[in-house]
Write a protein that holds these residues in place. Sequence first.
Motif, PDB file in Angstrom:
ATOM      1  N   GLY A  19     -11.989  19.485  -3.405  1.00  0.00           N
ATOM      2  CA  GLY A  19     -12.083  18.585  -2.262  1.00  0.00           C
ATOM      3  C   GLY A  19     -12.536  19.306  -1.016  1.00  0.00           C
ATOM      4  O   GLY A  19     -12.642  20.541  -0.992  1.00  0.00           O
ATOM      5  N   ALA A  20     -12.818  18.540   0.063  1.00  0.00           N
ATOM      6  CA  ALA A  20     -13.228  19.096   1.351  1.00  0.00           C
ATOM      7  C   ALA A  20     -12.561  18.299   2.468  1.00  0.00           C
ATOM      8  O   ALA A  20     -12.254  17.113   2.302  1.00  0.00           O
ATOM      9  N   PHE A  21     -12.335  18.967   3.639  1.00  0.00           N
ATOM     10  CA  PHE A  21     -11.601  18.347   4.742  1.00  0.00           C
ATOM     11  C   PHE A  21     -12.346  18.602   6.058  1.00  0.00           C
ATOM     12  O   PHE A  21     -12.836  19.702   6.284  1.00  0.00           O
ATOM     13  N   PRO A  22     -12.426  17.597   6.914  1.00  0.00           N
ATOM     14  CA  PRO A  22     -13.188  17.744   8.167  1.00  0.00           C
ATOM     15  C   PRO A  22     -12.482  18.645   9.157  1.00  0.00           C
ATOM     16  O   PRO A  22     -11.286  18.922   9.047  1.00  0.00           O
ATOM     17  N   GLY A  23     -13.256  19.097  10.169  1.00  0.00           N
ATOM     18  CA  GLY A  23     -12.692  19.909  11.227  1.00  0.00           C
ATOM     19  C   GLY A  23     -12.198  19.039  12.374  1.00  0.00           C
ATOM     20  O   GLY A  23     -12.068  17.808  12.247  1.00  0.00           O
ATOM     21  N   ALA A  24     -11.958  19.685  13.525  1.00  0.00           N
ATOM     22  CA  ALA A  24     -11.409  18.963  14.679  1.00  0.00           C
ATOM     23  C   ALA A  24     -12.479  18.277  15.517  1.00  0.00           C
ATOM     24  O   ALA A  24     -12.152  17.449  16.381  1.00  0.00           O
ATOM     25  N   HIS A  25     -13.760  18.588  15.257  1.00  0.00           N
ATOM     26  CA  HIS A  25     -14.808  18.084  16.142  1.00  0.00           C
ATOM     27  C   HIS A  25     -15.907  17.344  15.381  1.00  0.00           C
ATOM     28  O   HIS A  25     -17.067  17.365  15.780  1.00  0.00           O
ATOM     29  N   GLY A  26     -15.565  16.719  14.244  1.00  0.00           N
ATOM     30  CA  GLY A  26     -16.580  15.982  13.514  1.00  0.00           C
ATOM     31  C   GLY A  26     -15.985  15.292  12.302  1.00  0.00           C
ATOM     32  O   GLY A  26     -14.788  15.394  12.014  1.00  0.00           O
ATOM     33  N   THR A  27     -16.839  14.581  11.570  1.00  0.00           N
ATOM     34  CA  THR A  27     -16.420  13.854  10.367  1.00  0.00           C
ATOM     35  C   THR A  27     -17.127  14.450   9.163  1.00  0.00           C
ATOM     36  O   THR A  27     -18.199  15.057   9.269  1.00  0.00           O
ATOM     37  N   LEU A  28     -16.520  14.214   7.980  1.00  0.00           N
ATOM     38  CA  LEU A  28     -17.052  14.734   6.724  1.00  0.00           C
ATOM     39  C   LEU A  28     -17.024  13.608   5.702  1.00  0.00           C
ATOM     40  O   LEU A  28     -15.965  13.052   5.409  1.00  0.00           O
ATOM     41  N   VAL A  29     -18.179  13.255   5.173  1.00  0.00           N
ATOM     42  CA  VAL A  29     -18.297  12.159   4.218  1.00  0.00           C
ATOM     43  C   VAL A  29     -18.906  12.692   2.935  1.00  0.00           C
ATOM     44  O   VAL A  29     -19.918  13.424   2.972  1.00  0.00           O
ATOM     45  N   GLN A  30     -18.294  12.329   1.792  1.00  0.00           N
ATOM     46  CA  GLN A  30     -18.790  12.799   0.500  1.00  0.00           C
ATOM     47  C   GLN A  30     -20.004  11.965   0.095  1.00  0.00           C
ATOM     48  O   GLN A  30     -19.962  10.744   0.025  1.00  0.00           O
ATOM     49  N   ALA A  31     -21.111  12.665  -0.222  1.00  0.00           N
ATOM     50  CA  ALA A  31     -22.335  11.993  -0.631  1.00  0.00           C
ATOM     51  C   ALA A  31     -22.599  12.134  -2.127  1.00  0.00           C
ATOM     52  O   ALA A  31     -23.353  11.352  -2.692  1.00  0.00           O
ATOM     53  N   ALA A  32     -22.007  13.121  -2.781  1.00  0.00           N
ATOM     54  CA  ALA A  32     -22.156  13.378  -4.213  1.00  0.00           C
ATOM     55  C   ALA A  32     -20.922  14.154  -4.655  1.00  0.00           C
ATOM     56  O   ALA A  32     -20.104  14.563  -3.822  1.00  0.00           O
ATOM     57  N   PRO A  33     -20.742  14.373  -5.968  1.00  0.00           N
ATOM     58  CA  PRO A  33     -19.530  15.079  -6.420  1.00  0.00           C
ATOM     59  C   PRO A  33     -19.298  16.416  -5.737  1.00  0.00           C
ATOM     60  O   PRO A  33     -18.155  16.810  -5.511  1.00  0.00           O
ATOM     61  N   THR A  34     -20.351  17.138  -5.388  1.00  0.00           N
ATOM     62  CA  THR A  34     -20.185  18.443  -4.737  1.00  0.00           C
ATOM     63  C   THR A  34     -20.893  18.522  -3.389  1.00  0.00           C
ATOM     64  O   THR A  34     -21.024  19.616  -2.835  1.00  0.00           O
ATOM     65  N   VAL A  35     -21.347  17.408  -2.857  1.00  0.00           N
ATOM     66  CA  VAL A  35     -22.122  17.406  -1.612  1.00  0.00           C
ATOM     67  C   VAL A  35     -21.393  16.573  -0.556  1.00  0.00           C
ATOM     68  O   VAL A  35     -20.957  15.449  -0.828  1.00  0.00           O
ATOM     69  N   TRP A  36     -21.234  17.173   0.670  1.00  0.00           N
ATOM     70  CA  TRP A  36     -20.626  16.472   1.798  1.00  0.00           C
ATOM     71  C   TRP A  36     -21.615  16.466   2.970  1.00  0.00           C
ATOM     72  O   TRP A  36     -22.418  17.405   3.113  1.00  0.00           O
ATOM     73  N   VAL A  37     -21.507  15.427   3.791  1.00  0.00           N
ATOM     74  CA  VAL A  37     -22.352  15.311   4.990  1.00  0.00           C
ATOM     75  C   VAL A  37     -21.459  15.419   6.220  1.00  0.00           C
ATOM     76  O   VAL A  37     -20.500  14.647   6.383  1.00  0.00           O
TER      77      VAL A  37
END
Length: 377
Positions: A19-37
Amino acid sequence: MTARIDLSEGLPDGMTLAGAFPGAHGTLVQAAPTVWVYTPATDFTGYDILHYQVHGPGGRQSAPITVHVTEPDHYPRLVPSRPLRANPAQLVLWHDTDVHGTYLRPPKTVPPAPPALQPPSKAVPYSQDIEFSTDPRTQQLVVHVDGKRRTAKRASSTRWTWNPGLRLAAGIHRITATSLTAGAKSAAYEADLRVLPAVCTPAQDAVCTPRPRLCGTSSPDGRCVTLLLNGEQVAHPTINPAGVWWHDFSRDLPPGPYELTVQHHSGYEEPVLRTFTVAQTSHPPLLVSPRRDAFPRCGEISGLAVDGSTHIQVTVDHTTATIPVEKIGWWSLTPHNAPKLFAVLNQEGQHTLHATTSTTAGQSAPTVKVLHTGRGL
């Protein structure tokens, strides 16, 4: 503006992305099984730190990713970093660096997972191997039983064994185990191991002499056991400090089947059952070799005797040899322990063999076999 982050790059064998988690100054959206935007917040400039998790031999571990946003509405840029790497002896997480090339935090050594008893019921028969399931990276397993260190042997990449032999009496014992690698050790595993009592002799469904020895193990806490034959009490043998008891009969038992019940007095051990048969005193020995009538020169004469037999007497024509019976009931005559008998057998012609069993109650009826010795080369 956004940054596309592919977290599958740089992952070593045996590790998967969790998994992946966003930081304090932005958002994180999963685009594929191993790719985040990643999308930075409006009007934000500077460094933002994201986190991602991997799952490997050492369990779940996390590591940071540093993102540098230079100006508003500009594409965020990933700070050059080192990927996760695995060492055969230990799992080391190499973390990302900041814009100056300094590690955000020092490398971390992941300790191995603690071992565990197998089967998890924590009960094993007397003198049977005790097994532990371990982390694949384990290089040494340190086992303590009742405070004393014992040596365990590797059986496979995830299994270690220790054979207590006769050193572990029936009862409750405290087990402590720790897995060691080149750079770390696991948390200690502790459990109460229950060693079950057993009947050592006679064996299950054995054929015995009229005076068989009854022997077994129990917990020394009980001090004694109660023996029942076919439901009737026959003895109260005491238990020695090693947890062993035995009983010898002072008179012959009648031939027939028997069911032995051993009752323990420790308060937590179930009765042990064993069935055996007392044979007639005339029960002859079983001749295993030679199987055919033709006898090869310098061959071997061997067989099985009734459990409890002491000696086997073999006569060929008018020459006799007597040898003791081994504990497992096996007997064997060879040119080394019966040279005179084999001097007769090696002569060309027909010979008559008689084999009898000697017990405390006397001799059995003979086993008779006619052998033919051919001409040697």
